[in-house]
Design an enzyme around this catalytic site. Structure first.
Site, PDB file in Angstrom:
ATOM      1  N   HIS A  35       6.113  -0.554  -2.474  1.00 49.94           N
ATOM      2  CA  HIS A  35       5.611   0.100  -3.689  1.00 49.94           C
ATOM      3  C   HIS A  35       5.668   1.634  -3.598  1.00 49.94           C
ATOM      4  O   HIS A  35       5.050   2.319  -4.389  1.00 49.94           O
ATOM      5  CB  HIS A  35       4.174  -0.346  -3.985  1.00 49.94           C
ATOM      6  CG  HIS A  35       4.092  -1.766  -4.490  1.00 49.94           C
ATOM      7  ND1 HIS A  35       2.895  -2.394  -4.752  1.00 49.94           N
ATOM      8  CD2 HIS A  35       5.052  -2.668  -4.782  1.00 49.94           C
ATOM      9  CE1 HIS A  35       3.140  -3.636  -5.177  1.00 49.94           C
ATOM     10  NE2 HIS A  35       4.432  -3.819  -5.198  1.00 49.94           N
ATOM     11  N   ASN A  75       0.827  -1.205   0.000  1.00 50.37           N
ATOM     12  CA  ASN A  75       0.000   0.000   0.000  1.00 50.37           C
ATOM     13  C   ASN A  75       0.859   1.251   0.000  1.00 50.37           C
ATOM     14  O   ASN A  75       1.948   1.279   0.576  1.00 50.37           O
ATOM     15  CB  ASN A  75      -0.933   0.007   1.215  1.00 50.37           C
ATOM     16  CG  ASN A  75      -1.934  -1.122   1.154  1.00 50.37           C
ATOM     17  OD1 ASN A  75      -2.110  -1.736   0.097  1.00 50.37           O
ATOM     18  ND2 ASN A  75      -2.585  -1.416   2.255  1.00 50.37           N
TER      19      ASN A  75
HETATM   20  P1  NAD Z   1      -4.434  -6.311  -4.464  1.00 54.40           P
HETATM   21  O1  NAD Z   1      -3.920  -6.976  -5.672  1.00 54.40           O
HETATM   22  O2  NAD Z   1      -3.609  -6.380  -3.256  1.00 54.40           O
HETATM   23  O3  NAD Z   1      -5.974  -6.890  -4.213  1.00 54.40           O
HETATM   24  C1  NAD Z   1      -6.817  -6.533  -3.146  1.00 54.40           C
HETATM   25  C2  NAD Z   1      -7.206  -7.812  -2.400  1.00 54.40           C
HETATM   26  O4  NAD Z   1      -7.857  -7.455  -1.195  1.00 54.40           O
HETATM   27  C3  NAD Z   1      -8.164  -8.711  -3.170  1.00 54.40           C
HETATM   28  O5  NAD Z   1      -7.671 -10.036  -3.136  1.00 54.40           O
HETATM   29  C4  NAD Z   1      -9.489  -8.613  -2.376  1.00 54.40           C
HETATM   30  O6  NAD Z   1     -10.197  -9.838  -2.355  1.00 54.40           O
HETATM   31  C5  NAD Z   1      -8.985  -8.278  -1.002  1.00 54.40           C
HETATM   32  N1  NAD Z   1      -9.902  -7.505  -0.153  1.00 54.40           N
HETATM   33  C6  NAD Z   1     -10.707  -6.464  -0.520  1.00 54.40           C
HETATM   34  N2  NAD Z   1     -11.323  -5.951   0.563  1.00 54.40           N
HETATM   35  C7  NAD Z   1     -10.896  -6.680   1.635  1.00 54.40           C
HETATM   36  C8  NAD Z   1     -11.167  -6.631   3.040  1.00 54.40           C
HETATM   37  N3  NAD Z   1     -11.993  -5.730   3.571  1.00 54.40           N
HETATM   38  N4  NAD Z   1     -10.538  -7.527   3.836  1.00 54.40           N
HETATM   39  C9  NAD Z   1      -9.699  -8.460   3.315  1.00 54.40           C
HETATM   40  N5  NAD Z   1      -9.411  -8.547   2.012  1.00 54.40           N
HETATM   41  C10 NAD Z   1     -10.001  -7.665   1.174  1.00 54.40           C
HETATM   42  O7  NAD Z   1      -4.670  -4.827  -4.652  1.00 54.40           O
HETATM   43  P2  NAD Z   1      -5.082  -3.996  -5.928  1.00 54.40           P
HETATM   44  O8  NAD Z   1      -6.159  -3.128  -5.481  1.00 54.40           O
HETATM   45  O9  NAD Z   1      -5.329  -4.861  -7.071  1.00 54.40           O
HETATM   46  O10 NAD Z   1      -3.759  -3.121  -6.172  1.00 54.40           O
HETATM   47  C11 NAD Z   1      -2.512  -3.576  -6.638  1.00 54.40           C
HETATM   48  C12 NAD Z   1      -1.416  -2.560  -6.205  1.00 54.40           C
HETATM   49  O11 NAD Z   1      -1.832  -1.198  -6.431  1.00 54.40           O
HETATM   50  C13 NAD Z   1      -1.141  -2.545  -4.721  1.00 54.40           C
HETATM   51  O12 NAD Z   1      -0.252  -3.542  -4.378  1.00 54.40           O
HETATM   52  C14 NAD Z   1      -0.632  -1.109  -4.488  1.00 54.40           C
HETATM   53  O13 NAD Z   1       0.694  -0.929  -4.881  1.00 54.40           O
HETATM   54  C15 NAD Z   1      -1.530  -0.319  -5.366  1.00 54.40           C
HETATM   55  N6  NAD Z   1      -2.707   0.157  -4.607  1.00 54.40           N
HETATM   56  C16 NAD Z   1      -2.549   0.685  -3.336  1.00 54.40           C
HETATM   57  C17 NAD Z   1      -3.651   1.109  -2.618  1.00 54.40           C
HETATM   58  C18 NAD Z   1      -3.452   1.674  -1.226  1.00 54.40           C
HETATM   59  O14 NAD Z   1      -2.377   2.125  -0.918  1.00 54.40           O
HETATM   60  N7  NAD Z   1      -4.466   1.623  -0.352  1.00 54.40           N
HETATM   61  C19 NAD Z   1      -4.931   1.012  -3.166  1.00 54.40           C
HETATM   62  C20 NAD Z   1      -5.075   0.472  -4.465  1.00 54.40           C
HETATM   63  C21 NAD Z   1      -3.946   0.046  -5.160  1.00 54.40           C
END
Ligand code: NAD
Ligand code: ZN
Length: 249
Positions: free
Chosen positions: A123, A106
C-alpha cells in the site's frame, strides 16, 4: 488460568519450526501496540473526517492541502512511535526461515525500523511523495509542504495506494507467488476485508500451507484458517517465536 502459551496450538509451533518458506501478512493491527491508530478503530477519526473521505484520489483533487495535512499528521505520529514486539518477532522470523517474505498493508515503515529486510509495502509508504504526472518518487522532509515535482512541475502526492486505486502489479505478483509457494503463512492484525491482500491466505491454503491468524477479533478468514489465536499481535507473535525456538530465549 489459561496462559498465553496455552492459546497457541502445538501444531502451529511444530509446523513453524519446520517451515522452509514463510510468508507474513500484516495490517494496521500490528502497529496498534505502537500507538499508531487503525482506520476502523475509534481513534481513526481526524478532525471529524473519516479516512475513507481523505484517502481517495477525489479528496486529493478537491482539497489537496487537507489531504496533505492529514498525511503530515500521520507521518509525525509514526515518527514518534517505536516498533513493538510484533515487529521485532517478525524481523526475527526472517532471520530463521530460509525463504521469507513480509507483505504489509501498513504504510508506517515500522517493519523496516525493526530490522525486517524483505518487506513488500503493497500500500506504499508515508515517508515518500510521488509525482502524480511523471511518477517520480522523493523522500519527504520533516516540514514538507505541498510540493511541486522538480522534473515536470506536476503535483506531488503521498506515495500510498488510495481507496479505489490499483496496487503495484510487480509487488502484488511477488506477494502472490510467495504465498502460493509458502508452507506457513501468518496473517496478523488485518481485518481481511481489503482485497487483494485478503486473498493471499487462500493461496497458501490451496497448496497445503498452514495458515495461522492472529487478531483481537474473528475475521472473515477465521473459519478457513488452520488456526486463529485471538489476542494482541505483539504478545502472541513474541510467544510463538519463543515456543518455536525455546533454546534461544
Ligand atoms: P485493517 O483493515 O487491517 O484492520 C485492523 C485489524 O487489526 C482489525 O481486524 C483489528 O481487529 C486488528 N487489531 C487491532 N489491534 C490489534 C492488535 N493489537 N493485535 C492484533 N490485531 C489487532 O486496518 P485498517 O485500520 O482498517 O486500515 C486499512 C488500510 O489503511 C491498511 O491496510 C493500510 O493501508 C492503511 N492503514 C495503515 C496504517 C499503518 O500503516 N499503521 C494504519 C491505519 C491504516
Ligand atoms: Zn513529475
Amino acid at each position: 488460568m489459561e496462559g498465553l502459551a496455552d492459546r497457541i496450538p502445538p501444531e502451529a509451533v511444530q509446523r513453524l519450526c519446520e517451515s522452509k518458506r514463510l510468508v507474513v501478512l500484516t495490517g494496521a493491527g500490528v502497529s496498534a501496540e505502537s500507538g499508531v491508530p487503525t482506520f476502523r478503530g475509534k481513534e481513526g477519526l481526524w478532525k471529524n473526517h473519516r479516512p475513507e473521505q481523505l484517502a481517495t484520489p477525489q479528496a486529493f483533487e478537491k482539497d489537496p492541502e487537507l489531504v496533505w495535512d492529514w498525511y503530515h499528521w500521520r507521518r509525525n505520529t509514526v515518527r514518534e512511535a517505536s516498533p513493538n514486539p510484533a515487529h521485532y518477532a517478525i524481523a526475527e522470523l526472517e532471520r530463521k526461515i530460509p525463504a521469507f517474505a513480509l507483505v504489509t498493508q501498513n504504510v508506517d515503515g515500522l517493519h523496516l525500523r525493526a530490522g525486517s529486510e524483505k518487506v513488500l509495502e503493497i500500500h506504499g509508504d508515508l515517508h515518500h511523495a510521488r509525482c502524480s504526472k511523471c511518477s517520480d518518487v522523493v523522500a519527504l522532509e520533516e516540514q514538507a509542504g505541498l510540493v511541486i515535482c522538480e522534473l515536470c512541475g506536476g503535483h506531488m502526492r503521498p506515495n500510498v495506494v488510495w481507496f479505489g486505486e490499483n496496487l503495484d502489479v510487480r509487488l502484488l505478483e511477488e506477494a502472490f507467488v510467495a504465498s502460493r509457494a509458502s508452507d506457513f503463512l501468518i496473517v496478523a492484525g488485518t481485518s481481511n476485508i481489503v482485497q487483494p491482500a485478503a486473498s493471499l491466505a487462500y493461496e497458501a491454503l490451496g497448496n497445503d500451507g498452514y495458515v495461522l491468524e492472529i487478531n483481537l477479533d474473528p475475521t472473515p478468514l477465521t473459519g478457513s484458517a488452520s488456526a486463529t489465536v485471538l489476542g494482541k499481535a505483539g504478545e502472541i507473535l513474541g510467544e510463538l517465536v519463543k515456543m518455536a525456538w525455546p533454546e534461544e530465549h
